[in-house]
Design a protein around this motif. Structure first.
Motif, PDB file in Angstrom:
ATOM      1  N   GLY A  37       0.777  -1.230   0.000  1.00 48.25           N
ATOM      2  CA  GLY A  37       0.000   0.000   0.000  1.00 48.25           C
ATOM      3  C   GLY A  37       0.806   1.276   0.000  1.00 48.25           C
ATOM      4  N   GLU A  38       2.124   1.192   0.049  1.00 42.27           N
ATOM      5  CA  GLU A  38       2.954   2.396   0.003  1.00 42.27           C
ATOM      6  C   GLU A  38       3.010   2.966  -1.410  1.00 42.27           C
ATOM      7  OE1 GLU A  38       6.625   3.576   2.489  1.00 42.27           O
ATOM      8  OE2 GLU A  38       6.902   1.450   2.006  1.00 42.27           O
ATOM      9  N   PHE A  39       3.171   4.286  -1.482  1.00 37.24           N
ATOM     10  CA  PHE A  39       3.419   4.974  -2.753  1.00 37.24           C
ATOM     11  C   PHE A  39       4.807   5.593  -2.634  1.00 37.24           C
ATOM     12  CE2 PHE A  39       1.017   7.006  -6.429  1.00 37.24           C
ATOM     13  CZ  PHE A  39       2.162   7.438  -7.073  1.00 37.24           C
ATOM     14  N   VAL A  40       5.778   4.993  -3.318  1.00 36.56           N
ATOM     15  CA  VAL A  40       7.164   5.422  -3.221  1.00 36.56           C
ATOM     16  C   VAL A  40       7.603   5.991  -4.560  1.00 36.56           C
ATOM     17  CG1 VAL A  40       9.545   4.680  -2.821  1.00 36.56           C
ATOM     18  CG2 VAL A  40       7.686   3.706  -1.457  1.00 36.56           C
ATOM     19  N   ALA A  41       8.124   7.217  -4.547  1.00 30.19           N
ATOM     20  CA  ALA A  41       8.666   7.846  -5.751  1.00 30.19           C
ATOM     21  C   ALA A  41      10.186   7.772  -5.714  1.00 30.19           C
ATOM     22  CB  ALA A  41       8.218   9.302  -5.853  1.00 30.19           C
ATOM     23  N   ILE A  42      10.791   7.605  -6.897  1.00 29.77           N
ATOM     24  CA  ILE A  42      12.242   7.525  -7.026  1.00 29.77           C
ATOM     25  C   ILE A  42      12.706   8.663  -7.917  1.00 29.77           C
ATOM     26  CG2 ILE A  42      14.195   6.107  -7.714  1.00 29.77           C
ATOM     27  CD1 ILE A  42      12.457   3.634  -7.333  1.00 29.77           C
ATOM     28  N   LEU A  43      13.556   9.525  -7.371  1.00 29.32           N
ATOM     29  CA  LEU A  43      14.136  10.664  -8.089  1.00 29.32           C
ATOM     30  C   LEU A  43      15.623  10.430  -8.295  1.00 29.32           C
ATOM     31  CD1 LEU A  43      12.692  13.749  -6.150  1.00 29.32           C
ATOM     32  CD2 LEU A  43      12.260  13.250  -8.560  1.00 29.32           C
ATOM     33  N   GLY A  44      16.177  11.053  -9.318  1.00 31.81           N
ATOM     34  CA  GLY A  44      17.619  10.979  -9.520  1.00 31.81           C
ATOM     35  C   GLY A  44      17.994  11.535 -10.876  1.00 31.81           C
ATOM     36  N   PRO A  45      19.272  11.857 -11.082  1.00 35.27           N
ATOM     37  CA  PRO A  45      19.717  12.404 -12.369  1.00 35.27           C
ATOM     38  C   PRO A  45      19.599  11.368 -13.478  1.00 35.27           C
ATOM     39  CG  PRO A  45      21.599  11.924 -10.975  1.00 35.27           C
ATOM     40  CD  PRO A  45      20.387  11.714 -10.125  1.00 35.27           C
ATOM     41  N   SER A  46      19.599  11.826 -14.715  1.00 39.30           N
ATOM     42  CA  SER A  46      19.540  10.913 -15.859  1.00 39.30           C
ATOM     43  C   SER A  46      20.693   9.922 -15.798  1.00 39.30           C
ATOM     44  CB  SER A  46      19.610  11.705 -17.171  1.00 39.30           C
ATOM     45  OG  SER A  46      18.479  12.525 -17.307  1.00 39.30           O
ATOM     46  N   GLY A  47      20.392   8.676 -16.116  1.00 33.96           N
ATOM     47  CA  GLY A  47      21.425   7.654 -16.164  1.00 33.96           C
ATOM     48  C   GLY A  47      21.824   7.076 -14.827  1.00 33.96           C
ATOM     49  N   CYS A  48      21.051   7.354 -13.764  1.00 35.66           N
ATOM     50  CA  CYS A  48      21.447   6.886 -12.426  1.00 35.66           C
ATOM     51  C   CYS A  48      20.946   5.482 -12.112  1.00 35.66           C
ATOM     52  CB  CYS A  48      20.957   7.862 -11.355  1.00 35.66           C
ATOM     53  SG  CYS A  48      19.175   7.805 -11.071  1.00 35.66           S
ATOM     54  N   GLY A  49      20.178   4.880 -13.018  1.00 31.80           N
ATOM     55  CA  GLY A  49      19.723   3.515 -12.792  1.00 31.80           C
ATOM     56  C   GLY A  49      18.294   3.388 -12.291  1.00 31.80           C
ATOM     57  N   LYS A  50      17.529   4.488 -12.286  1.00 28.84           N
ATOM     58  CA  LYS A  50      16.145   4.433 -11.800  1.00 28.84           C
ATOM     59  C   LYS A  50      15.310   3.445 -12.619  1.00 28.84           C
ATOM     60  CE  LYS A  50      15.133   8.782 -12.563  1.00 28.84           C
ATOM     61  NZ  LYS A  50      16.365   9.173 -13.282  1.00 28.84           N
ATOM     62  N   SER A  51      15.353   3.616 -13.928  1.00 30.12           N
ATOM     63  CA  SER A  51      14.555   2.751 -14.801  1.00 30.12           C
ATOM     64  C   SER A  51      15.078   1.325 -14.786  1.00 30.12           C
ATOM     65  CB  SER A  51      14.548   3.304 -16.235  1.00 30.12           C
ATOM     66  OG  SER A  51      13.891   4.555 -16.278  1.00 30.12           O
ATOM     67  N   THR A  52      16.394   1.170 -14.696  1.00 34.58           N
ATOM     68  CA  THR A  52      16.978  -0.174 -14.606  1.00 34.58           C
ATOM     69  C   THR A  52      16.450  -0.898 -13.379  1.00 34.58           C
ATOM     70  OG1 THR A  52      18.992   0.491 -15.765  1.00 34.58           O
ATOM     71  CG2 THR A  52      19.138  -1.449 -14.350  1.00 34.58           C
ATOM     72  N   LEU A  53      16.403  -0.201 -12.246  1.00 35.77           N
ATOM     73  CA  LEU A  53      15.894  -0.803 -11.011  1.00 35.77           C
ATOM     74  C   LEU A  53      14.437  -1.214 -11.182  1.00 35.77           C
ATOM     75  CD1 LEU A  53      16.423  -1.533  -8.046  1.00 35.77           C
ATOM     76  CD2 LEU A  53      15.725   0.795  -7.438  1.00 35.77           C
ATOM     77  N   LEU A  54      13.642  -0.355 -11.806  1.00 34.31           N
ATOM     78  CA  LEU A  54      12.225  -0.659 -11.997  1.00 34.31           C
ATOM     79  C   LEU A  54      12.045  -1.872 -12.910  1.00 34.31           C
ATOM     80  CD1 LEU A  54       9.909   1.015 -10.716  1.00 34.31           C
ATOM     81  CD2 LEU A  54       9.411   1.874 -13.006  1.00 34.31           C
ATOM     82  N   ARG A  55      12.842  -1.957 -13.961  1.00 33.32           N
ATOM     83  CA  ARG A  55      12.763  -3.090 -14.891  1.00 33.32           C
ATOM     84  C   ARG A  55      13.156  -4.401 -14.193  1.00 33.32           C
ATOM     85  NH1 ARG A  55      12.329  -2.433 -20.282  1.00 33.32           N
ATOM     86  NH2 ARG A  55      13.643  -4.253 -20.663  1.00 33.32           N
ATOM     87  N   ILE A  56      14.106  -4.319 -13.269  1.00 36.81           N
ATOM     88  CA  ILE A  56      14.490  -5.518 -12.514  1.00 36.81           C
ATOM     89  C   ILE A  56      13.343  -5.965 -11.611  1.00 36.81           C
ATOM     90  CG2 ILE A  56      16.026  -6.361 -10.693  1.00 36.81           C
ATOM     91  CD1 ILE A  56      18.262  -4.659 -12.009  1.00 36.81           C
ATOM     92  N   VAL A  57      12.680  -5.005 -10.964  1.00 35.36           N
ATOM     93  CA  VAL A  57      11.518  -5.347 -10.120  1.00 35.36           C
ATOM     94  C   VAL A  57      10.408  -5.960 -10.976  1.00 35.36           C
ATOM     95  CG1 VAL A  57       9.712  -4.433  -8.614  1.00 35.36           C
ATOM     96  CG2 VAL A  57      12.058  -3.591  -8.388  1.00 35.36           C
ATOM     97  N   ALA A  58      10.254  -5.435 -12.201  1.00 37.09           N
ATOM     98  CA  ALA A  58       9.222  -5.958 -13.107  1.00 37.09           C
ATOM     99  C   ALA A  58       9.557  -7.351 -13.626  1.00 37.09           C
ATOM    100  CB  ALA A  58       9.027  -5.004 -14.279  1.00 37.09           C
ATOM    101  N   GLY A  59      10.842  -7.753 -13.528  1.00 35.70           N
ATOM    102  CA  GLY A  59      11.265  -9.020 -14.098  1.00 35.70           C
ATOM    103  C   GLY A  59      11.625  -8.924 -15.560  1.00 35.70           C
ATOM    104  N   LEU A  60      11.739  -7.687 -16.083  1.00 36.89           N
ATOM    105  CA  LEU A  60      12.109  -7.466 -17.480  1.00 36.89           C
ATOM    106  C   LEU A  60      13.620  -7.449 -17.675  1.00 36.89           C
ATOM    107  CD1 LEU A  60       9.526  -4.642 -18.269  1.00 36.89           C
ATOM    108  CD2 LEU A  60       9.396  -7.042 -19.003  1.00 36.89           C
ATOM    109  N   ASP A  61      14.362  -7.338 -16.596  1.00 30.40           N
ATOM    110  CA  ASP A  61      15.819  -7.373 -16.622  1.00 30.40           C
ATOM    111  C   ASP A  61      16.278  -8.156 -15.397  1.00 30.40           C
ATOM    112  OD1 ASP A  61      18.434  -6.926 -17.342  1.00 30.40           O
ATOM    113  OD2 ASP A  61      18.484  -4.816 -16.766  1.00 30.40           O
ATOM    114  N   GLN A  62      17.460  -8.707 -15.467  1.00 27.75           N
ATOM    115  CA  GLN A  62      17.972  -9.508 -14.366  1.00 27.75           C
ATOM    116  C   GLN A  62      19.125  -8.783 -13.679  1.00 27.75           C
ATOM    117  OE1 GLN A  62      16.475 -12.386 -13.355  1.00 27.75           O
ATOM    118  NE2 GLN A  62      15.000 -11.803 -14.937  1.00 27.75           N
ATOM    119  N   PRO A  63      19.181  -8.800 -12.350  1.00 28.52           N
ATOM    120  CA  PRO A  63      20.293  -8.161 -11.653  1.00 28.52           C
ATOM    121  C   PRO A  63      21.590  -8.943 -11.849  1.00 28.52           C
ATOM    122  CG  PRO A  63      18.939  -9.361 -10.086  1.00 28.52           C
ATOM    123  CD  PRO A  63      18.238  -9.451 -11.413  1.00 28.52           C
ATOM    124  N   THR A  64      22.707  -8.219 -11.809  1.00 26.70           N
ATOM    125  CA  THR A  64      24.008  -8.883 -11.837  1.00 26.70           C
ATOM    126  C   THR A  64      24.293  -9.525 -10.485  1.00 26.70           C
ATOM    127  OG1 THR A  64      24.739  -7.188 -13.400  1.00 26.70           O
ATOM    128  CG2 THR A  64      26.453  -8.530 -12.383  1.00 26.70           C
TER     129      THR A  64
END
Length: 264
Positions: A37-64
């Protein structure tokens, strides 16, 4: 479905280098827990890995390294418990508005009558009545994102993952979409991870804002947003909102400077 706790445990992501170039470390070890039930926003400069992290949570990418856990179970692939909305308009151009919203329901094998009932409900909730038979090319950007949001919600995911979903919209449409998303979240209280570059948007929507460092990204600051729900646009004019914005601007500016220095 009972709500699940999301845990990101020591997640890293390194992308292989192209030809002779060195590999790129996109994410440093990242730890994060998100309660149901939490609403968490993620901020950061371009290229900091925000979208990469989200894709990993989605299962669209795999963590190293590390892993994403839902109630202790590792995430290894996409699943119906997670719904994702992207910045780019990702509707199927060969399907109508209703067809797009029904797509996941059909894939799950729901009966036609149930598909129609669920689609009609989310068409109404997202203000798409009268556009059921329109093709994506006939819709404005805002209408396309309403459809994408309705498609994600129709599958009743436990976690909603939003990657700059309003970033391509004009200012007024973006604010209306923020209000629509809040209205739906306040009613359903789904867990939300929301990536954005917009500080105002993060404060207005979330009950917690995470600031990521310049690449390689990590969570460098966690800022609670103690503003009461329900919220409307007038909240953006309050001293409390302004104080939170000043704090987050300071955090972000420091990381943007680091990103520019590293690029130079």
């Amino acid at each position: 479905m009972s709500a699940k706790t999301l845990r990101i445990a020591g997640v890293t992501r390194t992308f292989p280098g192209q030809r002779a170039s060195a590999p790129t470390l996109a994410l440093q070890p990242t730890d994060l827990s998100v309660a149901p039930g939490e609403f968490v926003a993620i901020l950061g400069p371009s290229g900091c890995g925000k979208s990469t992290l989200l894709r990993i949570v989605a299962g669209l990418d795999q963590p190293t390294g590390g892993q994403v856990l839902l109630d202790g179970a590792p995430v290894t692939a996409p699943g119906p418990d997670r719904g994702m909305v992207f910045q780019s308009y990702t509707l199927f151009p060969w399907l109508t508005v209703e067809g797009n919203i029904r797509y996941g329901l059909r894939e799950r094998g729901l009966p036609e009558a149930q598909q129609a009932e669920v689609a009609a409900r989310f068409i109404a909730r997202t203000g798409l009545r009268g556009f059921e038979n329109h093709w994506p090319r006939q819709l404005s950007g805002g209408m396309q994102q309403r459809t994408a949001l309705a498609r994600a919600l129709a599958n009743d995911p436990e976690i909603l993952l939003l990657d700059e979903p309003f970033g391509a919209l004009d200012h007024q449409t973006r604010e209306l979409m923020q209000e629509l998303l809040l209205e739906i979240w306040e009613a359903d209280r789904k867990t939300v991870l929301f990536v954005t570059h917009d500080i105002d948007e993060a404060i207005f929507l979330a009950n917690r804002v995470l600031v990521m460092s310049a690449r390689p990204g990590r969570v460098k600051a966690e800022v609670p947003v103690p503003l009461a729900y329900p919220r409307d646009w007038t909240m953006k004019t309050t001293p409390e909102f302004g104080a939170l914005k000043a704090r987050l601007m300071g955090e972000i500016r420091e990381e943007v400077r680091k990103a520019i220095a590293a690029a130079g």
